[in-house]
Design a protein around this motif. Structure first.
Motif, PDB file in Angstrom:
ATOM      1  N   VAL A   1       2.381  11.327  -3.756  1.00 45.40           N
ATOM      2  CA  VAL A   1       2.603  10.659  -2.483  1.00 45.40           C
ATOM      3  C   VAL A   1       1.804  11.280  -1.344  1.00 45.40           C
ATOM      4  O   VAL A   1       1.072  10.595  -0.635  1.00 45.40           O
ATOM      5  CB  VAL A   1       4.108  10.663  -2.119  1.00 45.40           C
ATOM      6  CG1 VAL A   1       4.317  10.052  -0.751  1.00 45.40           C
ATOM      7  CG2 VAL A   1       4.902   9.917  -3.164  1.00 45.40           C
ATOM      8  N   GLY A   2       1.923  12.594  -1.165  1.00 42.94           N
ATOM      9  CA  GLY A   2       1.356  13.236   0.019  1.00 42.94           C
ATOM     10  C   GLY A   2      -0.121  13.019   0.208  1.00 42.94           C
ATOM     11  O   GLY A   2      -0.553  12.455   1.230  1.00 42.94           O
ATOM     12  N   VAL A   3      -0.931  13.391  -0.773  1.00 38.05           N
ATOM     13  CA  VAL A   3      -2.391  13.298  -0.637  1.00 38.05           C
ATOM     14  C   VAL A   3      -2.833  11.857  -0.503  1.00 38.05           C
ATOM     15  O   VAL A   3      -3.667  11.513   0.335  1.00 38.05           O
ATOM     16  CB  VAL A   3      -3.084  13.953  -1.852  1.00 38.05           C
ATOM     17  CG1 VAL A   3      -4.598  13.739  -1.781  1.00 38.05           C
ATOM     18  CG2 VAL A   3      -2.764  15.437  -1.891  1.00 38.05           C
ATOM     19  N   PHE A   4      -2.264  10.974  -1.307  1.00 41.26           N
ATOM     20  CA  PHE A   4      -2.681   9.579  -1.292  1.00 41.26           C
ATOM     21  C   PHE A   4      -2.370   8.926   0.049  1.00 41.26           C
ATOM     22  O   PHE A   4      -3.199   8.210   0.611  1.00 41.26           O
ATOM     23  CB  PHE A   4      -1.992   8.819  -2.421  1.00 41.26           C
ATOM     24  CG  PHE A   4      -2.551   7.438  -2.648  1.00 41.26           C
ATOM     25  CD1 PHE A   4      -3.708   7.264  -3.390  1.00 41.26           C
ATOM     26  CD2 PHE A   4      -1.931   6.329  -2.114  1.00 41.26           C
ATOM     27  CE1 PHE A   4      -4.236   5.995  -3.598  1.00 41.26           C
ATOM     28  CE2 PHE A   4      -2.447   5.063  -2.310  1.00 41.26           C
ATOM     29  CZ  PHE A   4      -3.606   4.894  -3.060  1.00 41.26           C
TER      30      PHE A   4
ATOM     31  N   LEU B   1       0.825  -1.211   0.000  1.00 47.39           N
ATOM     32  CA  LEU B   1       0.000   0.000   0.000  1.00 47.39           C
ATOM     33  C   LEU B   1       0.857   1.258   0.000  1.00 47.39           C
ATOM     34  O   LEU B   1       0.515   2.257  -0.626  1.00 47.39           O
ATOM     35  CB  LEU B   1      -0.918   0.005   1.226  1.00 47.39           C
ATOM     36  CG  LEU B   1      -2.152  -0.896   1.180  1.00 47.39           C
ATOM     37  CD1 LEU B   1      -2.890  -0.836   2.510  1.00 47.39           C
ATOM     38  CD2 LEU B   1      -3.078  -0.493   0.045  1.00 47.39           C
ATOM     39  N   PHE B   2       1.993   1.202   0.722  1.00 42.89           N
ATOM     40  CA  PHE B   2       2.896   2.353   0.736  1.00 42.89           C
ATOM     41  C   PHE B   2       3.744   2.406  -0.525  1.00 42.89           C
ATOM     42  O   PHE B   2       4.115   3.490  -0.983  1.00 42.89           O
ATOM     43  CB  PHE B   2       3.798   2.291   1.966  1.00 42.89           C
ATOM     44  CG  PHE B   2       3.135   2.760   3.223  1.00 42.89           C
ATOM     45  CD1 PHE B   2       3.087   4.107   3.547  1.00 42.89           C
ATOM     46  CD2 PHE B   2       2.540   1.863   4.092  1.00 42.89           C
ATOM     47  CE1 PHE B   2       2.466   4.549   4.698  1.00 42.89           C
ATOM     48  CE2 PHE B   2       1.922   2.290   5.256  1.00 42.89           C
ATOM     49  CZ  PHE B   2       1.877   3.638   5.554  1.00 42.89           C
ATOM     50  N   ALA B   3       4.077   1.246  -1.096  1.00 45.95           N
ATOM     51  CA  ALA B   3       4.955   1.217  -2.265  1.00 45.95           C
ATOM     52  C   ALA B   3       4.262   1.737  -3.519  1.00 45.95           C
ATOM     53  O   ALA B   3       4.886   2.399  -4.347  1.00 45.95           O
ATOM     54  CB  ALA B   3       5.440  -0.214  -2.502  1.00 45.95           C
ATOM     55  N   ILE B   4       2.967   1.462  -3.660  1.00 47.88           N
ATOM     56  CA  ILE B   4       2.237   1.861  -4.862  1.00 47.88           C
ATOM     57  C   ILE B   4       2.247   3.372  -5.067  1.00 47.88           C
ATOM     58  O   ILE B   4       2.623   3.858  -6.146  1.00 47.88           O
ATOM     59  CB  ILE B   4       0.802   1.308  -4.839  1.00 47.88           C
ATOM     60  CG1 ILE B   4       0.831  -0.213  -4.979  1.00 47.88           C
ATOM     61  CG2 ILE B   4      -0.040   1.930  -5.950  1.00 47.88           C
ATOM     62  CD1 ILE B   4      -0.516  -0.874  -4.797  1.00 47.88           C
ATOM     63  N   PRO B   5       1.840   4.179  -4.062  1.00 44.64           N
ATOM     64  CA  PRO B   5       1.865   5.636  -4.290  1.00 44.64           C
ATOM     65  C   PRO B   5       3.263   6.189  -4.475  1.00 44.64           C
ATOM     66  O   PRO B   5       3.461   7.168  -5.188  1.00 44.64           O
ATOM     67  CB  PRO B   5       1.209   6.202  -3.025  1.00 44.64           C
ATOM     68  CG  PRO B   5       1.360   5.143  -1.999  1.00 44.64           C
ATOM     69  CD  PRO B   5       1.271   3.848  -2.751  1.00 44.64           C
TER      70      PRO B   5
ATOM     71  N   VAL C   1      -3.721   5.534   2.481  1.00 44.80           N
ATOM     72  CA  VAL C   1      -2.809   4.492   2.937  1.00 44.80           C
ATOM     73  C   VAL C   1      -2.648   4.480   4.449  1.00 44.80           C
ATOM     74  O   VAL C   1      -2.778   3.425   5.088  1.00 44.80           O
ATOM     75  CB  VAL C   1      -1.432   4.652   2.256  1.00 44.80           C
ATOM     76  CG1 VAL C   1      -0.448   3.637   2.815  1.00 44.80           C
ATOM     77  CG2 VAL C   1      -1.571   4.472   0.758  1.00 44.80           C
ATOM     78  N   ILE C   2      -2.357   5.644   5.048  1.00 45.42           N
ATOM     79  CA  ILE C   2      -2.125   5.670   6.491  1.00 45.42           C
ATOM     80  C   ILE C   2      -3.352   5.231   7.289  1.00 45.42           C
ATOM     81  O   ILE C   2      -3.239   4.397   8.190  1.00 45.42           O
ATOM     82  CB  ILE C   2      -1.634   7.061   6.932  1.00 45.42           C
ATOM     83  CG1 ILE C   2      -0.235   7.325   6.356  1.00 45.42           C
ATOM     84  CG2 ILE C   2      -1.609   7.181   8.455  1.00 45.42           C
ATOM     85  CD1 ILE C   2       0.330   8.682   6.674  1.00 45.42           C
TER      86      ILE C   2
END
Length: 268
Positions: free
Chosen positions: A135-138, A125-129, A143-144
């Protein structure tokens, strides 16, 4: 069943006080010593204040690339310590350090399996964005929160493994999901407040003692003594957090009549 946070807190403290001797041995061997040795032997490099993000990643990446093996050993030992405490909290039988550690060793591989079943999807989940950008918004919007939700739903995997003696990682995770249903937010905020309070207390104590040690023993020795005190405090907090998680399991695993299918929790 709705989680009673005050009951979880009070039960966790009572268990910690009444089993202080056993918990001190486990925490000393598996939490404090690894943390102290790692902290004293492997000091992270200082990152220049004007370093760019890429430079910081390069400096710290080189450090952790050289020390990953000791970090892995520390993680395995801390996992054994957690499982041993969960075992002590789950039964009145064999209330010894050796007995708890033997059961913890037997449960290590199933626990690793359950952790990988959770960790790999969360890692993806973290690797995809990171791979596709934005990165930031997603991360913030998706993800978080998802990672936190999964973590809270599976946080009782250790107590399930030790109390119910099931070695199937999938069964362990399913059971944790079932027990935590409807209580993931309460568990999250309970642990968040506990960690924040502990961090504040440790920061104050560490800062005061650090100044005292440096004034009395000099800079280098004082910093080493402060690091040892920090490892002691972190170990104590870890024990309390694990005890509270064990009591959360005990409370949520109880049936409608307040009974449970697992052995009684040791609090006396």
């Amino acid at each position: 069943m709705k989680l009673d946070l005050d009951q979880a807190w009070q039960s966790g403290l009572r268990f910690t006080r009444n089993n202080a001797g056993l918990l001190t041995v486990i925490a000393g061997l598996l939490f404090f010593l690894p943390a102290a040795v790692f902290g004293l032997m492997f000091v992270p490099p200082e990152v220049p204040e004007n370093a760019t993000w890429d430079e910081m990643v390069t400096i710290l990446g080189a450090f952790y690339g050289e020390t990953w093996w000791i970090m892995l050993i520390t993680l395995v030992l801390s996992t054994l310590g957690s499982l041993a405490i969960y075992r002590l909290a789950a039964s009145r039988d064999d209330r010894t350090v050796s007995g708890a550690l033997q059961d913890a060793v037997k449960g290590l591989l199933p626990m690793i399996g359950a952790s990988l079943l959770v960790g790999i999807p969360v890692g993806l989940l973290f690797a995809i964005p990171l791979a596709i950008g934005g990165v930031g918004v997603f991360l913030i919007l998706f993800v978080i929160p998802v990672a936190i939700w999964i973590s809270m739903r599976t946080i009782l995997s250790g107590p399930v493994l030790m109390a119910e003696r099931t070695n199937n990682p999938v069964t362990i995770l399913k059971r944790s999901f079932a027990i935590t249903q409807g209580n993931s937010l309460r568990i999250f905020f309970f642990l968040l407040l506990l960690v924040i309070a502990a961090a504040i207390v440790m920061a104050i104590i560490g800062a005061v003692l650090g100044l005292v040690f440096i004034a009395v023993a000099g800079s280098e020795t004082g910093e080493q003594l402060a690091l040892i005190v920090s490892a002691v405090l972190e170990s104590a907090v870890t024990v309390v957090v694990i005890a509270c998680i064990a009591m959360i399991y005990r409370q949520l695993s109880a049936g409608p009549t307040g009974t449970t299918s697992v052995p009684p929790t040791v609090e006396d």
